[in-house]
Design an enzyme around this catalytic site. Sequence first.
Site, PDB file in Angstrom:
ATOM      1  N   ARG A 105       0.774  -1.259   0.054  1.00  0.00           N
ATOM      2  CA  ARG A 105       0.193  -0.040   0.186  1.00  0.00           C
ATOM      3  C   ARG A 105       1.023   1.080   0.075  1.00  0.00           C
ATOM      4  NH1 ARG A 105      -5.110   1.362   3.416  1.00  0.00           N
ATOM      5  NH2 ARG A 105      -5.855   0.020   1.654  1.00  0.00           N
ATOM      6  N   HIS A 132      -7.807   1.077  -6.161  1.00  0.00           N
ATOM      7  CA  HIS A 132      -7.805   0.314  -5.241  1.00  0.00           C
ATOM      8  C   HIS A 132      -8.541  -1.294  -5.433  1.00  0.00           C
ATOM      9  CE1 HIS A 132      -7.803  -1.550  -1.083  1.00  0.00           C
ATOM     10  NE2 HIS A 132      -8.658  -0.663  -0.653  1.00  0.00           N
ATOM     11  N   GLN A 135     -10.354  -3.984  -3.338  1.00  0.00           N
ATOM     12  CA  GLN A 135     -11.739  -3.569  -2.645  1.00  0.00           C
ATOM     13  C   GLN A 135     -12.704  -3.740  -3.733  1.00  0.00           C
ATOM     14  OE1 GLN A 135     -12.177  -1.924   0.470  1.00  0.00           O
ATOM     15  NE2 GLN A 135     -14.519  -2.325   0.097  1.00  0.00           N
ATOM     16  N   ASP A 223     -17.497   7.409  -1.033  1.00  0.00           N
ATOM     17  CA  ASP A 223     -15.939   7.419  -0.203  1.00  0.00           C
ATOM     18  C   ASP A 223     -15.776   8.638   0.504  1.00  0.00           C
ATOM     19  OD1 ASP A 223     -13.756   6.180   0.561  1.00  0.00           O
ATOM     20  OD2 ASP A 223     -12.889   6.443  -1.349  1.00  0.00           O
ATOM     21  N   CYS A 261     -16.465   1.812   1.025  1.00  0.00           N
ATOM     22  CA  CYS A 261     -15.302   1.113   1.315  1.00  0.00           C
ATOM     23  C   CYS A 261     -14.967   1.006   2.918  1.00  0.00           C
ATOM     24  CB  CYS A 261     -14.295   0.933   0.201  1.00  0.00           C
ATOM     25  SG  CYS A 261     -13.292   2.735   0.427  1.00  0.00           S
ATOM     26  N   ARG A 289     -13.562  -8.344   2.150  1.00  0.00           N
ATOM     27  CA  ARG A 289     -12.379  -8.238   2.046  1.00  0.00           C
ATOM     28  C   ARG A 289     -11.518  -9.573   2.264  1.00  0.00           C
ATOM     29  NH1 ARG A 289     -10.147  -3.152   1.669  1.00  0.00           N
ATOM     30  NH2 ARG A 289      -8.120  -4.198   1.186  1.00  0.00           N
TER      31      ARG A 289
END
Length: 306
Positions: A105, A132, A135, A223, A261, A289
């Site tokens: 990440r 991402h 996700q 988000d 998310c 996830r």
Amino acid sequence: MSDSAIRHFLDLDTFEPSLLRAMVEDGKTMKLDPTGGDKPLVGKTLAMIFEKPSTRTRVSFEVGMKQLGGDVVVLNGGDLQFGHGETIADTARVLSRYVDCIMMRTYEVEKIQEMSQYATVPVINGLTDSTHPCQLLADVMAYEEHRGPIAGKIVAWSGDGNNMAASWIHASVKFGFELRIACPAELAPDPAILDWARKAGGKVTLLHDAEAAVTDADCVVTDTWVSMGDDDTNRHNMLAPFRVDETLMAKSKSDAVFMHCLPAHRGEEMTDAVIDGPQSIVWDEAENRLHSQKAILAWCMGAREF
Ligand code: CP
């Protein structure tokens, strides 16, 4: 240099739709049998590099590896030598001698590209400023658990045209659903991704009116307004008209679901009434996830052939 046979998981746009579909389906199987059948990753180790904070990604990858019989090493970016002068290429070469897979990440997508170029083990994109992808497999899985196949449905994004919006664009093309993105003009997704979606035959629309995007949608997504590393100056003012509240949510279909998310900033991108309301599936989304990433891990390390 990178071997094209190495099973990196970098971005959804590079995958065949059938492979992504197989991973989502395997995620559903993993959910029913947390061991993945026979703990197929016994003896395997995943290195996880975090240059940004994480709750879900860190815990779900670690628990997932352990449920599949493997182990993890967690590395904070600032503690590694690559934060102090060693190149990412050299870090990739060395980590590849110790571990079987690397999850990273980071901020710039170029860093993860360099890691994958020089690693001789699979590299998984655990989020960059650009996308991402992990996700999205969890998100597709969560939608389908609640409402059946996502193909042909209408997903409305209301908020910042950020890295999550970019991965939703990729997913729209690969999984065959319509995506309407409503965001301020200043915070629109990268035009190159929108162009890619158009050329790939996707049905992706860019709007600047949240109500128009959400009307009759099957799924409403948002988000955080201030992604990790963003400057929040003026963002709140620009994004306020895109907040998902009960009035906006009511424009969607009566059986529409709300997704996010996480982490959520209650009272900003959505109200408590929406995230805690009957249409919200955010906790299943977060749980998935774990299951969908186990499918990614198993594929990357050769324990699954799709
Ligand atoms: N959604 C997500 O990636 O959560 P974390 O930042 O907590 O990992």
